[in-house]
Design a protein around this motif. Structure first.
Motif, short mmCIF file in Angstrom:
data_model
loop_
_atom_site.label_atom_id
_atom_site.label_comp_id
_atom_site.label_asym_id
_atom_site.label_seq_id
_atom_site.Cartn_x
_atom_site.Cartn_y
_atom_site.Cartn_z
N GLY A 1 -2.14 56.07 82.59
CA GLY A 1 -1.38 56.63 81.19
C GLY A 1 -1.40 55.35 80.21
N CYS A 2 -1.32 55.58 79.07
CA CYS A 2 -1.27 54.82 77.83
C CYS A 2 -0.10 54.77 76.99
CB CYS A 2 -2.64 55.18 77.16
SG CYS A 2 -2.98 54.32 75.79
N ILE A 3 0.37 53.62 76.60
CA ILE A 3 1.50 53.75 75.67
C ILE A 3 0.81 53.86 74.27
CG2 ILE A 3 3.39 52.03 74.81
CD1 ILE A 3 3.83 52.79 77.70
N LEU A 4 1.34 54.74 73.52
CA LEU A 4 1.07 54.83 72.06
C LEU A 4 1.74 54.31 71.26
CD1 LEU A 4 0.05 58.85 72.51
CD2 LEU A 4 -1.37 56.96 72.79
N VAL A 5 3.23 54.42 71.27
CA VAL A 5 4.28 54.04 70.33
C VAL A 5 5.38 53.21 71.05
CG1 VAL A 5 5.81 54.29 68.54
CG2 VAL A 5 3.63 55.75 68.74
N VAL A 6 5.57 51.83 70.48
CA VAL A 6 6.91 51.26 71.29
C VAL A 6 7.52 50.61 69.76
CG1 VAL A 6 7.69 49.11 72.26
CG2 VAL A 6 5.56 50.31 73.16
N GLU A 7 8.72 51.32 69.77
CA GLU A 7 9.81 50.87 68.86
C GLU A 7 10.99 50.17 69.48
OE1 GLU A 7 10.59 54.11 66.17
OE2 GLU A 7 8.62 54.27 65.56
N PRO A 8 11.07 48.90 69.81
CA PRO A 8 11.96 48.36 70.52
C PRO A 8 13.34 48.82 70.33
CG PRO A 8 10.39 46.39 69.67
CD PRO A 8 10.20 47.81 68.94
#
Length: 83
Positions: A1-8
Protein backbone atom coordinates in the motif's frame (compact mmCIF):
# COMPACT_ATOMS: atom_id res chain seq x y z
CA UNK A 1 0.00 0.00 0.00
CA UNK A 2 0.84 3.66 -0.15
CA UNK A 3 0.12 6.54 2.23
CA UNK A 4 -1.41 9.42 0.28
CA UNK A 5 -2.26 12.01 2.94
CA UNK A 6 -1.19 12.45 6.55
CA UNK A 7 -2.67 15.23 8.64
CA UNK A 8 -1.33 14.60 12.15
CA UNK A 9 -3.99 13.71 14.70
CA UNK A 10 -6.85 14.21 12.22
CA UNK A 11 -6.60 12.35 8.91
CA UNK A 12 -4.89 9.43 7.19
CA UNK A 13 -5.53 8.37 3.58
CA UNK A 14 -3.97 5.26 2.07
CA UNK A 15 -4.44 3.01 -0.94
CA UNK A 16 -3.40 -0.32 -2.32
CA UNK A 17 -3.59 1.23 -5.80
CA UNK A 18 0.09 2.12 -5.54
CA UNK A 19 2.94 0.01 -4.28
CA UNK A 20 6.63 0.55 -3.57
CA UNK A 21 8.17 3.51 -5.39
CA UNK A 22 4.64 4.67 -6.30
CA UNK A 23 4.27 2.01 -8.96
CA UNK A 24 0.66 1.15 -9.84
CA UNK A 25 -0.53 -2.19 -8.50
CA UNK A 26 -1.98 -4.59 -11.06
CA UNK A 27 -5.19 -5.17 -9.10
CA UNK A 28 -5.99 -2.10 -7.00
CA UNK A 29 -8.73 -2.81 -4.50
CA UNK A 30 -9.46 0.22 -2.36
CA UNK A 31 -8.58 3.60 -0.95
CA UNK A 32 -9.25 4.27 2.73
CA UNK A 33 -9.65 7.51 4.63
CA UNK A 34 -9.50 7.56 8.43
CA UNK A 35 -10.52 10.77 10.17
CA UNK A 36 -10.51 11.63 13.86
CA UNK A 37 -12.19 14.69 15.30
CA UNK A 38 -12.40 15.83 18.91
CA UNK A 39 -15.96 15.96 20.22
CA UNK A 40 -17.35 16.53 23.69
CA UNK A 41 -16.49 13.48 25.76
CA UNK A 42 -14.19 11.83 23.25
CA UNK A 43 -13.20 11.49 19.63
CA UNK A 44 -15.27 10.88 16.49
CA UNK A 45 -13.51 8.16 14.46
CA UNK A 46 -14.58 7.62 10.86
CA UNK A 47 -13.32 4.98 8.44
CA UNK A 48 -14.37 5.48 4.82
CA UNK A 49 -13.30 2.95 2.20
CA UNK A 50 -13.76 3.48 -1.52
CA UNK A 51 -13.72 0.57 -3.96
CA UNK A 52 -13.57 0.62 -7.74
CA UNK A 53 -16.83 -1.35 -8.04
CA UNK A 54 -19.70 -2.87 -6.05
CA UNK A 55 -18.24 -6.38 -6.34
CA UNK A 56 -15.00 -5.37 -4.62
CA UNK A 57 -16.98 -3.61 -1.90
CA UNK A 58 -19.09 -6.73 -1.27
CA UNK A 59 -15.96 -8.90 -1.24
CA UNK A 60 -14.32 -6.64 1.34
CA UNK A 61 -17.42 -6.75 3.53
CA UNK A 62 -17.63 -10.55 3.24
CA UNK A 63 -14.00 -10.85 4.39
CA UNK A 64 -14.75 -9.07 7.65
CA UNK A 65 -14.15 -5.36 7.00
CA UNK A 66 -16.60 -4.22 9.68
CA UNK A 67 -15.32 -6.66 12.28
CA UNK A 68 -11.72 -5.63 11.53
CA UNK A 69 -12.49 -1.92 11.86
CA UNK A 70 -14.32 -2.55 15.14
CA UNK A 71 -11.27 -4.42 16.44
CA UNK A 72 -9.00 -1.56 15.34
CA UNK A 73 -11.21 0.94 17.14
CA UNK A 74 -11.12 -1.14 20.33
CA UNK A 75 -7.32 -1.19 20.17
CA UNK A 76 -7.23 2.60 19.72
CA UNK A 77 -9.54 3.05 22.72
CA UNK A 78 -7.28 0.84 24.87
CA UNK A 79 -4.21 2.78 23.76
CA UNK A 80 -5.83 6.14 24.45
CA UNK A 81 -6.93 5.02 27.91
CA UNK A 82 -3.34 4.06 28.73
CA UNK A 83 -1.91 7.48 27.79
Amino acid sequence: GCILVVEPETRLVFTDGLGPRFRPNAEPFMTAEITMEPVEGGTRYRALVRHKNAEDCASHEARGFYQGRAHCLTQLEELAAAL
